[in-house]
Design a protein around this motif. Structure first.
Motif, short mmCIF file in Angstrom:
data_model
loop_
_atom_site.label_atom_id
_atom_site.label_comp_id
_atom_site.label_asym_id
_atom_site.label_seq_id
_atom_site.Cartn_x
_atom_site.Cartn_y
_atom_site.Cartn_z
N ASN A 59 0.84 -1.21 0.00
CA ASN A 59 0.00 0.00 0.00
C ASN A 59 0.87 1.25 0.00
N THR A 60 0.41 2.26 -0.75
CA THR A 60 1.16 3.52 -0.71
C THR A 60 0.71 4.35 0.49
N HIS A 61 -0.52 4.07 0.96
CA HIS A 61 -1.03 4.83 2.10
C HIS A 61 -1.70 3.85 3.08
N SER A 63 -4.25 3.99 4.92
CA SER A 63 -5.72 3.96 4.96
C SER A 63 -6.31 3.16 3.80
N GLU A 64 -5.48 2.85 2.78
CA GLU A 64 -6.02 2.12 1.62
C GLU A 64 -6.30 0.66 1.96
N ASN A 65 -7.32 0.09 1.28
CA ASN A 65 -7.58 -1.34 1.46
C ASN A 65 -6.46 -2.14 0.80
N ARG A 66 -6.18 -3.28 1.40
CA ARG A 66 -5.10 -4.09 0.84
C ARG A 66 -5.57 -4.76 -0.46
N GLU A 67 -4.72 -4.70 -1.48
CA GLU A 67 -5.10 -5.26 -2.77
C GLU A 67 -4.28 -6.50 -3.08
#
Ligand SMILES: Nc1ncnc2c1ncn2[C@@H]1O[C@H](COP(=O)(O)OP(=O)(O)OP(=O)(O)O)[C@@H](O)[C@H]1O
Length: 449
Positions: A59-61, A63-67
């Motif tokens: 993740n770059t941030h 707060s983002e959902n893990r992909e």
């Protein structure tokens, strides 16, 4: 893709870091070697695979959902190092997501065919036994591995003695396919005593009637060592390593373990799986409880004190035993003696009663070898897991292969040590309750050699 392990063949080249690996899945084995020399071939049986997962993209941030990363997956597996099992993983990358998808799907499909692997585990933790670090043991060695294996764990931390037993007797356990504990022999004893009594309540069996066969619970039981001696875990796993124990639970292989029931004149006192010992070991267990703050060293301190003061214990034992002498043959994986008694049944062996009275240093009815890290051979090295037997060690260090025994104390009294727990009633009758098969099923992969 066929569900049959033998029918599937997959062959690809993946990157593991900068290394290029040729990897093939055939005949239930995942085999890999590097394309460039030195090419060490590694063979991994699918039975030793814990799980197969896609990796996540970074993740770059936060707060983002893990992909999910469609180009990368990891095989979690276990490898045997002497008597221990360790967790390892292999991360593989491919530029074609379809290649990755077919491997992940095929391997996950095969893992689903291992139906004995637990999915919903009820885990009791005894925060009082051993070094009082059972919860830390679970968090350090169990939590992550169970999560990788997809086992949903319900943790129950005991608040008092006998709470585990009472919980098992009184609560609905339908949502669990296996039960385990983190603790020592006393914790496991609560667990299987609870399970047998629960089964008696369900089936309407009077557990206090010595003439009744006690029913066998079918739910498999696991033990993650977190006690002081951990004799049962050591005898079953060949080590007290917690990771090994967790992996045995995850893989779901089990072996049967005989239990012996102990009665006084009126009722069932308790069932034991390892040893029932009167005299020296009874006094050591009783005395050492005062020194729990010393941890496992309390046994050394108390044992030494009691050894110096021991003047012997008087009593009379009646033993219902095999007439043949105890063979000096240790139990190991694929043990010949156990296989033979499984095939022929134990009922064919001729037994007779005999009585011995005198002054004893200690009397021990051992169900398993009782090996532990302090005594790797155990007090009964020739006990067999599948053979119904009780070995007695007395003043002349005699051993009998017995089915049943009665004891009556004469004069000054000691007490019984029953799987490490104190039993104050001195006059007892013990008999192997499982003439028709083993009473409890413990997760295992290896036995001590
Ligand atoms: N929360 C608790 N508080 C007090 N005692 C407990 C609790 N939970 C369980 N017990 C009891 O703690 C005792 C000791 O546990 P256990 O036998 O597992 O440890 P140990 O004696 O250190 O190990 P070992 O038997 O392997 O030598 C048992 O009698 C068990 O019934």
């Amino acid at each position: 893709m066929s569900g049959n392990i033998k029918d599937s063949v997959l062959l690809s080249t993946f990157y593991n870091g900068k290394k290029k690996l040729r990897i093939i899945f055939h005949n239930g084995n995942i085999v890999w070697d590097s394309e460039k020399p030195p090419s060490d071939k590694y063979i991994l049986p699918i039975e030793n695979v814990i799980s197969v997962h896609y990796n996540y993209l970074r993740n770059t941030h936060p707060s983002e959902n893990r992909e999910i990363d469609p180009n990368c997956f990891t095989i979690h597996y276990s490898e045997r190092k002497y008597s221990k099992w360790v967790h390892k993983n292999l991360t593989l990358k491919h530029c074609d997501p379809l290649q990755v998808a077919s491997w992940v799907k095929a391997l996950q499909n095969h893992l689903q065919s291992f139906i004995k692997r637990p999915k919903h585990l009820l885990l009791f933790v005894n925060p009082f036994g051993g070094r009082r670090n059972a919860l830390q043991i679970y968090e350090k060695y169990g939590k992550h591995l169970f999560s990788i294996a997809g086992v949903e764990v319900t943790v129950n931390i005991s608040q008092r003695k006998d709470q585990i037993k009472d919980y098992i007797i009184n609560h609905n356990l339908d949502m669990f396919d296996s039960i385990a504990c983190v603790g020592g022999d006393g914790t496991l004893s609560e667990l299987f005593n609870g399970l047998v009594l629960r089964e008696c309540h369900t089936k309407g069996v009077d557990s206090d009637d010595i003439n009744q066969n006690l029913p066998s619970p079918k739910i498999p039981v696991g033990i993650i060592p977190g006690g002081s001696t951990d004799t049962i875990a050591y005898c079953i796993h060949g080590t007290t390593d917690p990771t090994t124990a967790v992996l045995h639970i995850i893989f779901g292989d089990s072996l049967g373990l005989d239990l012996v029931s102990v009665y006084d004149e009126h009722k069932l006192l308790r069932l034991y799986a390892s040893v029932l010992s009167y005299g020296y070991l009874g006094d050591v267990a009783y005395n050492s409880d005062k020194y729990r703050w010393m941890g496992p060293h309390r046994y050394d301190y108390s044992g030494f004190k009691k050894l110096l003061r021991n003047k012997g214990y008087q009593g009379e034992i009646a033993i219902y035993s095999e007439s043949a002498e105890v063979q000096e043959l240790m139990c190991s994986e694929n043990c010949e003696k156990c296989e033979l008694s499984k095939k022929n049944g134990c009922d064919k062996v001729v037994c007779k009663w005999q009585t011995i009275s005198g002054t004893f240093f200690m009397l021990s009815g051992a169900n398993i070898s009782c090996a532990c890290s302090r005594s790797p051979k155990g007090i009964a090295p020739y006990s067999h897991l599948v053979l119904i037997q009780v070995l007695w060690t007395c003043h002349l260090s005699e051993a009998y292969c017995a089915r049943e025994f009665c004891f009556r104390a004469v004069g000054g009294h000691s007490r019984w040590n029953c799987d490490g727990e104190i039993q104050h009633q001195t006059n007892i009758r013990a008999n192997n309750i499982v003439i028709s098969g083993q009473v409890t099923y413990l997760f295992k992969q290896i036995k001590i050699n």
